[in-house]
Design an enzyme around this catalytic site. Sequence first.
Site, PDB file in Angstrom:
ATOM      1  N   PHE A 114       0.855  -1.183   0.000  1.00 25.69           N
ATOM      2  CA  PHE A 114       0.000   0.000   0.000  1.00 25.69           C
ATOM      3  C   PHE A 114       0.889   1.230   0.000  1.00 25.69           C
ATOM      4  O   PHE A 114       2.068   1.146   0.368  1.00 25.69           O
ATOM      5  CB  PHE A 114      -0.879  -0.003   1.253  1.00 25.69           C
ATOM      6  N   GLN A 173      -8.099  14.514   4.158  1.00 25.50           N
ATOM      7  CA  GLN A 173      -7.483  13.687   3.120  1.00 25.50           C
ATOM      8  C   GLN A 173      -8.377  13.548   1.887  1.00 25.50           C
ATOM      9  O   GLN A 173      -9.529  13.127   1.998  1.00 25.50           O
ATOM     10  CB  GLN A 173      -7.190  12.294   3.669  1.00 25.50           C
ATOM     11  N   HIS A 212      -8.663  11.296  -1.075  1.00 27.33           N
ATOM     12  CA  HIS A 212      -8.170  10.028  -1.595  1.00 27.33           C
ATOM     13  C   HIS A 212      -7.989  10.203  -3.096  1.00 27.33           C
ATOM     14  O   HIS A 212      -8.871  10.734  -3.762  1.00 27.33           O
ATOM     15  CB  HIS A 212      -9.199   8.927  -1.291  1.00 27.33           C
ATOM     16  N   LEU A 216     -15.393   5.357  -3.528  1.00 24.04           N
ATOM     17  CA  LEU A 216     -13.991   4.987  -3.407  1.00 24.04           C
ATOM     18  C   LEU A 216     -13.560   3.850  -4.342  1.00 24.04           C
ATOM     19  O   LEU A 216     -14.280   2.889  -4.542  1.00 24.04           O
ATOM     20  CB  LEU A 216     -13.738   4.558  -1.961  1.00 24.04           C
ATOM     21  N   GLU A 231      -7.117   1.733  -2.889  1.00 24.74           N
ATOM     22  CA  GLU A 231      -5.682   1.838  -3.149  1.00 24.74           C
ATOM     23  C   GLU A 231      -5.097   0.460  -3.443  1.00 24.74           C
ATOM     24  O   GLU A 231      -4.025   0.326  -4.029  1.00 24.74           O
ATOM     25  CB  GLU A 231      -5.027   2.443  -1.901  1.00 24.74           C
ATOM     26  N   ARG A 283      -0.956   9.281  -0.252  1.00 25.95           N
ATOM     27  CA  ARG A 283      -2.194   9.727  -0.891  1.00 25.95           C
ATOM     28  C   ARG A 283      -2.183  11.206  -1.262  1.00 25.95           C
ATOM     29  O   ARG A 283      -2.707  11.594  -2.302  1.00 25.95           O
ATOM     30  CB  ARG A 283      -3.377   9.446   0.037  1.00 25.95           C
ATOM     31  N   HIS A 316     -12.055  12.004   1.702  1.00 27.36           N
ATOM     32  CA  HIS A 316     -12.136  10.652   2.236  1.00 27.36           C
ATOM     33  C   HIS A 316     -12.016  10.585   3.750  1.00 27.36           C
ATOM     34  O   HIS A 316     -12.678   9.772   4.384  1.00 27.36           O
ATOM     35  CB  HIS A 316     -11.004   9.842   1.591  1.00 27.36           C
ATOM     36  N   ARG A 350      -2.676  10.632   6.411  1.00 22.68           N
ATOM     37  CA  ARG A 350      -2.782   9.255   6.885  1.00 22.68           C
ATOM     38  C   ARG A 350      -2.347   8.283   5.801  1.00 22.68           C
ATOM     39  O   ARG A 350      -2.714   8.434   4.636  1.00 22.68           O
ATOM     40  CB  ARG A 350      -4.229   8.951   7.268  1.00 22.68           C
TER      41      ARG A 350
END
Lengths: 263, 612
Positions: free
Chosen positions: B126, B240, B242, B256, B259, B315, B381, B416
């Site tokens: 990730f 954030q 995304h 969404l 990822e 991100r 997000h 994050r």
Amino acid sequence: MAERVLRAWRGDRSGGRFEDYTVEADPGMVVLDLVHRAQAGPAPDLACRWNCKAGKCGSCSMEINGRPRLACMTRVGDFAPDEPIVVQPLKAFPIIRDLVTDVRWNYQQNKRIAPFTPGPAPADGNYRMSQTDVDRVQEFRKCIECFLCQDTCHVIRDHDKKADFVGPRFMIRLASLDMHPLDTVDRIPAVRDSYGSGYCNITRCCTEVCPEHIGITDNAIIPLKERVVSRFYDPIAMAIRAFFGTKSEPGKRPMAAPQTKVP
Amino acid sequence: MGAIDVSEIQTFVHDVVVIGAGGAGLRAAVAAAEEGLDVGVVCKSLLGKAHTVMAEGGAAAALGNADPRDNWKIHFRDTMRGGKFLNQWRMAELHAQQAPDRIRELEAWGAVFDRTADGRINQRNFGGHRYPRLAHVGDRTGLEMIRTLQDKAVHTAGVAVHMECTALRLLLDKGRVAGILAYWRDSGRFVLFKCKAVIMATGGFGRAWRVTSNSWEYTGDGQAMAYEAGAELMDVEFTQFHPTGMVWPPSVAGVLVTEGVRGEGGILTNNRGERFMFNYIPEKFAKETADTVEEGERWLDGDKTARRPPELLTRDVVARAIAAEVAAGRGSPHGGAFLDIASRRPAEVIKKKLPSMYHQFKELAEVDITKEAMEVGPTLHYAMGGIRVDHDTQMTRVPGLFAAGECGAGLHGANRLGGNSLSDLLVFGRLAGLGAASYIATVGDLEVSSDDVVAGIRKATAPLNRESGPNPYVVHDGLRDVMGRHVNIWRTREGLEKGLVEIARLQGVVGTVKAHGTSQFNPAWSEALDLPNLLLCAEMVARGALLREESRGAHSREDFQGERDEWGSRNIVIRKGADGAMETEVLERTAGPDGLAGIANASLEDLEGNRG
């Protein structure tokens, strides 16, 4: 942009009726979008559950043009341009208001099922299971608890046998526990006696409406019924169990931890 | 309305009330109940529907199953670097150290993660994580987690769940938490919960934006209730985006796209077919990122000497890169970038590892992701900031008030890492439950003030009782416009100032909205009650963003580009001032403890193989 007619059932336990709302529909819209458009315009208090709007939470279950479906995954374009989109609450459960029903009975069923109970963990703390052994359990754990299968199951919907049969959703819950390589509880007697596996006569309606495409009937209910049969009605299997016990049955095969230390 | 007799209101008594039944709330409830407490869980939706189900990619924990070089120190280092060093040191430490046990514990409670060849929990790559670290179940890890915690909670003695019940305000006794006022959504009736501690686990406030991955529940209720009760908030300017939300059709814009697509090898291209992420590698990550397509390909083939491809940068970096490509006219037909997994993995692998992405695109966009590329763009997000808490107990400065999960602050700093949210919920959910248990042991009898209850009820029923007023849906839509225009991925002083004026105007309007219909399961009424919370969070974001004159992590200022050293050691704290107005404070950070600072700045070679 095209105009669509949303025909929504409005009312509560004391009764109700269908109301038509004409709303704008953009390309690619789903039925839940129409409900939201109606709320933002002519029907601000139209009651409807929803959360993720992506088919992952199972909140917006309703009956759309006669079929139990998720409103967030039903495209408006799938219906003929002049066909009204008819939305009404799940029939198998008591109505609270408009499209919202009281589904608490389902949560009570889950509470009745003995929870997952693994054996002790290996010394290094890591349980071992092979992917092939968990594949079939993972299929059942895709369930998003939309309760469309419960709604369509005629044992529940037409015969109201809620006291006798837990319904397809909890048959797959039981199957996922029964087939879990680490679980140690024997629920097969209860599958027959408490959860009512005999009530299902395999019409596969539940499988047809499952938005997660889980093989509810073939992969969960039929194997559970077979386990019940071999337990209670198969003399040879009963004799083998008398010698070896119930724990040696298929579906309970945890992988042994390797002898060598994990680097 | 006539007189309200508080003694006639339905009342529950618990030791602790948890608000929110997502991952953090349920984990907190189990922890507190296992300490012998009587726990009530109050949630706006049905049990099992909380936003945690939307988490797809996985839960980050340095189990070292997929790559034995991994350990907590590298996870800690990745988290600090991903958060641009604004994370709270102690929280990042606790998280990295405890996440592996929390994941194993989840497995012992029935979660069925994907497996490694030798039968252990498998882990995937990730963004921002040095090694494959995310325990996962295909692309529906959040569902697995919430179902496991739900089953655990309903079978744990001492946990009672109150579903479809919305908390309205905290009730205090001489500054200590003494209960909450709430209402049942089905009947509209008010209900009182008396308790000695409240754990906020209410998630974020993404509904303030139009393009968001968040569900209707995400209206910042916990943040707002905590603020009103006197708690502080921190790092709220870091929201954030995304990088990969759906962009087409409009009805699903923002939904969404995990990822995990990039973790499984997916690449981002522009309308010229270029893998543009190679042009956006930040200096700080250059040493650890592949700089040629060839090296990226070797990494995908499993070459452990190859560095990670730039699609797996954090991100904030990827989201800004996509926005920049679109702005430069190199976007996809519907204003995003192309995300291609079809040419990277065989169809059966895609369907096995990314089944819900396959269905989501097939059913909502008529795109077969095993054959063609997806179109994706940034979507709001996650809130990195939130309620400020003690690092070990999760208690706020209001005695008896705790917070965990997305509504809390401290672990993630300015950005994050994907996968750190699910492990955050488990680690800090549990610590909040334990924190509440040790706090309660010290508390005597408490009283709830009838005046507070009556005031809460009068305020809540006002939108129903008004003769007329603006439609709450329209006000909400206005807020989404304001945030989209002025408090979005790129921010400026001028825009933020305009945004604050607009937010203040809407705060005036929201006090006059009319909810038509009765109080029974009335979405217009819920909207009217949630909106003030959302507006308060929007104001906090804008104030924090205006103050922070730099670009760091998820906060990007067009007029102050790049990180500024002086802001690298500052967190922004927000609270309600004595005069009732919102107050901000710039807090100088203390240097990290030697041990932790050393780890955060160490080279990877020093940390690999060090399992201390």
